[in-house]
Enzyme design. Structure first.
Site, PDB file in Angstrom:
ATOM      1  N   GLU A 122       0.813  -1.249   0.035  1.00 22.45           N
ATOM      2  CA  GLU A 122      -0.002  -0.029  -0.228  1.00 22.45           C
ATOM      3  C   GLU A 122       0.876   1.245   0.008  1.00 22.45           C
ATOM      4  O   GLU A 122       2.091   1.299   0.802  1.00 22.45           O
ATOM      5  CB  GLU A 122      -0.848  -0.016   1.130  1.00 22.45           C
ATOM      6  CG  GLU A 122      -1.682   1.244   1.440  1.00 22.45           C
ATOM      7  CD  GLU A 122      -2.726   1.232   2.607  1.00 22.45           C
ATOM      8  OE1 GLU A 122      -3.639   1.765   2.507  1.00 22.45           O
ATOM      9  OE2 GLU A 122      -2.284   0.642   3.543  1.00 22.45           O
TER      10      GLU A 122
ATOM     11  N   LYS B  96      -9.747   2.416  -1.883  1.00 18.95           N
ATOM     12  CA  LYS B  96      -9.914   1.991  -0.730  1.00 18.95           C
ATOM     13  C   LYS B  96     -11.009   2.392  -0.263  1.00 18.95           C
ATOM     14  O   LYS B  96     -11.441   3.771  -0.353  1.00 18.95           O
ATOM     15  CB  LYS B  96      -8.586   2.156   0.111  1.00 18.95           C
ATOM     16  CG  LYS B  96      -8.734   1.912   1.567  1.00 18.95           C
ATOM     17  CD  LYS B  96      -7.345   2.421   2.437  1.00 18.95           C
ATOM     18  CE  LYS B  96      -7.185   1.849   3.884  1.00 18.95           C
ATOM     19  NZ  LYS B  96      -6.153   2.336   4.349  1.00 18.95           N
TER      20      LYS B  96
ATOM     21  N   CYS C 103      -5.647  -2.853   3.207  1.00 14.65           N
ATOM     22  CA  CYS C 103      -5.294  -2.667   4.635  1.00 14.65           C
ATOM     23  C   CYS C 103      -6.525  -2.646   5.552  1.00 14.65           C
ATOM     24  O   CYS C 103      -7.003  -3.835   5.806  1.00 14.65           O
ATOM     25  CB  CYS C 103      -4.570  -1.346   4.665  1.00 14.65           C
ATOM     26  SG  CYS C 103      -3.447  -1.308   6.209  1.00 14.65           S
TER      27      CYS C 103
END
Length: 263
Positions: free
Chosen positions: A44, A113, A148
């Site tokens: 990431e 995300k 994440c």
């Protein structure tokens, strides 16, 4: 069918996109010279690190730096790339965007995300993704991708499994303070969805935060096939045998046992 993975458990140079691109380029060249992976995976925010207050200056516009960089490497080495994620300006905001490129050098999937981390005040600097995560295909295999903090939301991974994903990729900058969660949640996602989980986490420190490393390849039974160290920059390798996914789903028929109208 087997897919060979090489995962770059990378120490990111904070706020230095050009230096990080050079690191990735050198790693890809070295990795491809040493072996023949089918898929490369990056972490990431690998171009900038979590330099949130500087992203207005550092974020790229609509992937204009990262997409051609990744497509060139993919075509040059005939390798698929799960391109981690980068700070990406578009639609009037900055998104945490991931790009997937196939071995022909075609950008086949982009994901922003969805879940922003409240503990880091991400909402002050980033926009959450506006589109549902979708399944994409590499070498004919259906796959998914999350970033994440998304790992903490099981419904996201389950939605991808219900759409046929056999491999879930997790790209992250996950902190050492919650490393037990990192391991447990990945195993849970693999077991409950009966699919491989392949993760790439960074190592090193930034702004007094130490990152956990421990990039993993987990099979649909929840077994660790490979795991990186918790401190060192390294390449994590192994293969996934897709026949196992079908076997596990047949032997323990979770999906046909679901009663969603009662949930």
């Amino acid at each position: 069918m087997k897919l060979n993975y090489a995962i770059y458990q990378m120490d990111i140079i904070a706020g230095k996109p050009s230096e990080n691109r050079k690191k990735v380029k050198d790693w890809v060249e070295k990795t491809m010279a040493a072996s023949s992976p089918d898929i490369l995976v990056l972490p990431e925010m690998w171009t900038t690190g979590y330099t949130l207050s500087a992203l207005e200056e550092l974020a790229e516009n609509e992937g204009q730096d990262t997409v051609p960089f990744l497509t060139d490497l993919a075509e040059r080495f005939s390798v698929n790339i799960i391109g981690g994620s980068v700070a990406n300006k578009k639609n009037g905001g900055i998104f945490n965007s991931s790009f997937v490129v196939n071995r022909m050098g075609e950008m086949i999937y982009e994901y922003d995300k969805i879940h922003l981390v409240p503990m880091l005040d991400e909402h002050l600097y980033l926009e959450g993704g506006k589109e549902k995560a979708s399944v994409f295909e590499l070498d004919g295999i259906k796959m998914g991708l999350i970033i994440c903090y998304d790992l903490r939301f099981p419904e996201l991974s389950r939605a991808l499994a219900l759409k046929g994903a056999e491999v879930l990729h997790v790209v992250a900058e996950w902190p050492s303070a919650r490393r037990e969660h990192w391991c447990a949640l990945q195993k849970a996602r693999a077991i409950e969805n009966q699919m491989f989980v392949v993760s790439c986490n960074r190592v090193g420190c930034y702004d007094n935060v130490e990152f956990a490393g421990m990039s993993m390849i987990i099979d649909p039974w929840g077994n660790e096939l490979s795991i990186g160290s918790d401190q060192n920059e390294e390449t994590v390798v192994n293969n996934v045998s897709l026949e196992l996914t079908a076997k596990v789903r047949k032997d323990v028929p979770v999906f046909s046992s679901r009663v969603p109208e009662l949930y």
